[in-house]
Design a protein around this motif. Sequence first.
Motif, mmCIF file in Angstrom:
data_model
loop_
_atom_site.group_PDB
_atom_site.id
_atom_site.type_symbol
_atom_site.label_atom_id
_atom_site.label_comp_id
_atom_site.label_asym_id
_atom_site.label_seq_id
_atom_site.Cartn_x
_atom_site.Cartn_y
_atom_site.Cartn_z
ATOM 1 N N ARG A 151 0.725 -1.100 -0.064
ATOM 2 C CA ARG A 151 0.003 -0.080 0.045
ATOM 3 C C ARG A 151 0.942 1.308 0.031
ATOM 4 N N SER B 254 3.112 -0.965 4.274
ATOM 5 C CA SER B 254 2.639 -2.579 4.519
ATOM 6 C C SER B 254 1.249 -2.488 5.374
ATOM 7 N N THR B 255 0.377 -3.408 4.758
ATOM 8 C CA THR B 255 -0.885 -3.365 5.746
ATOM 9 C C THR B 255 -0.340 -4.279 6.933
ATOM 10 N N ASP C 89 -1.654 -7.143 7.238
ATOM 11 C CA ASP C 89 -1.743 -8.264 6.880
ATOM 12 C C ASP C 89 -0.252 -8.804 6.452
ATOM 13 N N LEU D 150 -1.907 5.451 10.818
ATOM 14 C CA LEU D 150 -2.368 4.071 10.191
ATOM 15 C C LEU D 150 -2.304 2.968 11.176
#
Length: 455
Positions: free
Chosen positions: A172, A214-215, A217, A251
């Motif tokens: 992302r 990075s998410t 997940d 985030l």
Amino acid sequence: MTAGMQGTTTAVRGPMIWFRGDPFLTSREDAFVHEPDGLLICEDGKITAVGDHTALRARIPDGVTPVHYPGHVISAGFIDTHIHYVQTGIIAAFGSQLIDWLNHYTFVEEQRFSDGAYATKVASAFCDELLRNGTTTALTFCAVYPQSVDALFEEASRRNLRIAAGKVLMDRNAPDALLDTAQSGYDDSKALIGRWHGKGRNLYAITPRFAPTSTPDQLEAAGALWREHPETLMHTHVSENTGEISWVRSLFPDRSGYLDVYDHFGLLGRGSVLAHGVHLTGRERARCAETGTAVSHCPTSNLFLGSGLFHVHDAKDPRRPMHVGLGTDIGAGTSFSMLATMNEAYKVAELTNYPLDSIKAFYLATRGSAQAMGLADTVGSLDPGHEADFVVLDPRATPLLAQRTSRVEDIEELLFVLAVMGDDRAVRATYIAGALAHDRDAPLDRGTPTATAAV
């Protein structure tokens, strides 16, 4: 035995320095070794003997003539704990702060590494530049593309360099062409580990770029991968810039801070190297010390992007000392030279009211960086049993250096002058696994080194 070096013996003579302890935590006498006329014997790519030349010369194997570097300084090879090989082409790109610099330059350049031929070209130039600057081990980011990793490990293997590297994980907050997914990033990284980790001198580093790209997940997948392959390294960024820290907070609102994001996903521990750490809090530094997590101090980059001043004395607080190494952080960093990096580290330390002497600076660039990567028993020292990676420094490399070093009174002052005034020109020779890999005055295609051969 080191790959490609079986059956070979070399010997090198000259003034030598190395470390047996951490000068931040113990006395100079206990940490630092200086042999004014030393002898180093290397067999099968490893150091088998080191000490005073007169005491050791009888151990030189028959038929071996030491290469003599009088008036030089022989040190363990430099170890760069944070660098981006894929940013070699954008050094000195006029930048504002971190995020704008990434968007305007870095993400554009890294897309070029989808071309394997381009990746090979840059990887070759990158490895040669390391050797020219006396860097014998490096921990580096690649691009998101697996072929960028293959290209680097192939070029490093040709030179027998010890390289730790990994495919960047980003799913992302980056251009679409640079995004993977949590699953594809895991799968690609796992395949690369199988292909390269422990093959020759190659090491794999699981490499989420930084929390904002990075998410949850993907970070969870990275943590799972590291648990499955605990022998690999983990490499990312942390607390480089205040704007970045605010972005991470937005985030990951459920986490107590930037470091806690990585802690939550199992990405802290021995073998985890976090770049920068400029704005870590006292509590976060204590957590790094508790878990064995290391920080790479990247002064040229932090000054170039205006990120802030790293407080090395806080990081090495004897009450909770962290593992700290030095990093060039090419391409926000401005030089491949670890000597130039020591120079900037000294200036940053002065601005935080902490005089960083030459003994501590050279420690950070050698054994300290090896400790940061969990490789202190392998590289970063001239003690027997270590891989025979070392650099020969020339205190007379330029007229001004020669004039200044002619006045020094002891080895500590000589090292300080080299750290402040030295650059790639001061690297007389670089040896990899006991073999000459770079000779400033006699390129390898001209044959043997021009240093004096003597017993």
